[in-house]
Design an enzyme around this catalytic site. Structure first.
Site, PDB file in Angstrom:
ATOM      1  N   ASP A  67       0.816  -1.208   0.000  1.00  0.00           N
ATOM      2  CA  ASP A  67       0.000   0.000   0.000  1.00  0.00           C
ATOM      3  C   ASP A  67       0.852   1.261   0.000  1.00  0.00           C
ATOM      4  O   ASP A  67       2.068   1.218   0.169  1.00  0.00           O
ATOM      5  CB  ASP A  67      -0.937   0.011   1.215  1.00  0.00           C
ATOM      6  CG  ASP A  67      -0.289  -0.566   2.469  1.00  0.00           C
ATOM      7  OD1 ASP A  67       0.889  -0.265   2.722  1.00  0.00           O
ATOM      8  OD2 ASP A  67      -0.962  -1.315   3.194  1.00  0.00           O
ATOM      9  N   ASN A 136      -7.685  -3.806  14.408  1.00  0.00           N
ATOM     10  CA  ASN A 136      -9.045  -4.157  14.006  1.00  0.00           C
ATOM     11  C   ASN A 136      -9.055  -5.294  12.998  1.00  0.00           C
ATOM     12  O   ASN A 136     -10.087  -5.575  12.383  1.00  0.00           O
ATOM     13  CB  ASN A 136      -9.770  -2.937  13.440  1.00  0.00           C
ATOM     14  CG  ASN A 136      -9.086  -2.368  12.199  1.00  0.00           C
ATOM     15  OD1 ASN A 136      -8.067  -2.905  11.729  1.00  0.00           O
ATOM     16  ND2 ASN A 136      -9.634  -1.285  11.659  1.00  0.00           N
ATOM     17  N   HIS A 138      -7.133  -5.518  10.228  1.00  0.00           N
ATOM     18  CA  HIS A 138      -6.838  -5.222   8.826  1.00  0.00           C
ATOM     19  C   HIS A 138      -5.500  -5.832   8.411  1.00  0.00           C
ATOM     20  O   HIS A 138      -4.567  -5.948   9.204  1.00  0.00           O
ATOM     21  CB  HIS A 138      -6.884  -3.707   8.544  1.00  0.00           C
ATOM     22  CG  HIS A 138      -5.761  -2.901   9.107  1.00  0.00           C
ATOM     23  ND1 HIS A 138      -5.944  -1.926  10.053  1.00  0.00           N
ATOM     24  CD2 HIS A 138      -4.422  -2.882   8.828  1.00  0.00           C
ATOM     25  CE1 HIS A 138      -4.785  -1.357  10.338  1.00  0.00           C
ATOM     26  NE2 HIS A 138      -3.839  -1.929   9.607  1.00  0.00           N
ATOM     27  N   GLU A 143      -9.594  -2.547   5.587  1.00  0.00           N
ATOM     28  CA  GLU A 143     -10.299  -2.352   6.841  1.00  0.00           C
ATOM     29  C   GLU A 143     -11.520  -3.274   6.919  1.00  0.00           C
ATOM     30  O   GLU A 143     -11.966  -3.825   5.902  1.00  0.00           O
ATOM     31  CB  GLU A 143     -10.761  -0.891   6.952  1.00  0.00           C
ATOM     32  CG  GLU A 143      -9.641   0.145   6.898  1.00  0.00           C
ATOM     33  CD  GLU A 143      -8.920   0.313   8.234  1.00  0.00           C
ATOM     34  OE1 GLU A 143      -8.995  -0.599   9.084  1.00  0.00           O
ATOM     35  OE2 GLU A 143      -8.291   1.365   8.432  1.00  0.00           O
TER      36      GLU A 143
END
Length: 251
Positions: A67, A136, A138, A143
Site C-alpha cells: 500500500d 481491528n 486489517h 479495513e
C-alpha cells in the site's frame, strides 16, 4: 496455518528474516510482498545485516508493497516509498527499477488502482508475502467491511488505524486518511504468507483471526483459507497459544 511462538520481538524478527532469506536463497529471482509499519522494522534490519555480511543477494529480487498513502510521493518522508528506502532498499542491492508501490501522487483513484493491478498481473504471483495485522484485523489497509476486496482500491482509513499511525508523524503533522492498497484476493494469491505480530495489544486480534469465523469484518480471518500461512508472534502477543492452533515450533 502454522503458529510459531517466540520469546520476544527480537526472536520474532529473526524467525521471520530467516524465512525471507531462505526464500531468496532457494529462488534468487523471488517476488517478495513487503509490508510497512513498526513491526517489520526489525526484520528489515536483519535482512540488511545479512546482506552486509555477504549472506544475502537481492540483485534478482522483485518487490511489491502492499500500500501507499494517497497524496504522498517518494519525496515525502512519511510515504511508504521513503519508509522502504530508509529501512531496506537503500541498504541492499535490490534494483530500484524492480521495487514497486502504488502511486500515491496519482489523484485519479481509478487509474492508480488499475495501474497497480496491471503491474501485479505482469509480475505474477508473489512468492512470499510479509504481513502485519492491525488492531481491528486489517491486513494491508483492508479495513473491516461488508465484503472481502479483490483488486487494488482506495480506502478511507478507520479512526482506529489513523490513531495507530499517528505515532509515526510529528506533533501537529496531519496523518493521511486515505490509501491505495492491494485487495484481499491479491494477497491471497501469494504462494506463501508470513504474518508477524508482537505485543500484548495484539492478543485479542490474533485470537479472532485464528479462532473466529472467516468474515470481512475481521479481514485477516481470510488467511484461515490459505494453504501456506505461518504466523510468527512473540509471547506477549500469545496469551494462550495452545488455544489458538497447533504450534509449529519455536524460535
Amino acid at each position: 496455518m502454522q503458529l510459531i511462538r517466540t520469546a520476544d520481538y527480537a526472536a520474532m524478527c529473526a524467525a521471520c528474516a530467516q524465512r525471507v532469506l531462505a526464500q531468496i536463497a532457494r529462488k534468487p529471482a523471488s517476488v517478495l510482498g513487503l509490508a510497512t509499519g513498526g513491526t517489520p522494522q526489525g526484520v528489515y534490519r536483519l535482512l540488511v545485516a545479512a546482506y552486509r555480511r555477504g549472506e544475502a543477494d537481492f540483485s534478482q529480487v522483485t518487490s511489491v508493497n502492499l500500500d501507499e498513502y494517497v497524496g504522498l510521493g517518494p519525496a515525502d518522508a512519511q510515504s511508504y516509498r521513503a519508509y522502504m528506502q530508509q529501512h531496506l532498499f537503500a541498504h541492499v542491492n535490490i534494483p530500484p527499477a524492480r521495487t514497486f508501490l502504488p502511486d500515491g501522487l496519482e489523484q485519479d483513484a481509478a487509474k492508480a488502482c488499475a495501474d497497480y493491478d496491471a503491474l501485479l498481473a505482469s509480475i505474477g504471483r508473489v512468492d512470499l508475502q510479509l504481513l502485519g495485522i492491525g488492531h481491528n484485523g486489517h491486513i494491508a489497509f483492508n479495513e473491516p467491511a461488508e465484503a472481502f476486496s479483490t483488486g487494488t482500491h482506495q480506502v478511507r482509513l478507520s479512526a482506529r488505524t489513523i490513531a495507530a499511525n499517528r505515532r509515526f508523524f510529528a506533533p501537529g503533522e496531519q496523518v493521511p486518511t486515505r490509501a491505495y492498497t492491494m485487495g484481499v484476493a491479491q494477497i491471497m494469491r501469494a504462494r506463501r504468507i508470513v504474518l508477524i505480530a508482537s505485543g500484548a495489544d495484539k492478543r485479542q486480534v490474533l485470537q479472532q483471526m485464528m479462532r473466529g469465523p472467516v468474515t470481512p469484518r475481521m479481514p485477516a480471518s481470510v488467511l484461515q483459507l490459505h494453504p501456506d500461512v505461518t504466523v510468527i508472534a512473540d509471547a506477549a502477543a500469545l496469551a494462550d497459544a495452545a488455544a489458538l492452533v497447533d504450534e509449529g515450533g519455536g524460535a
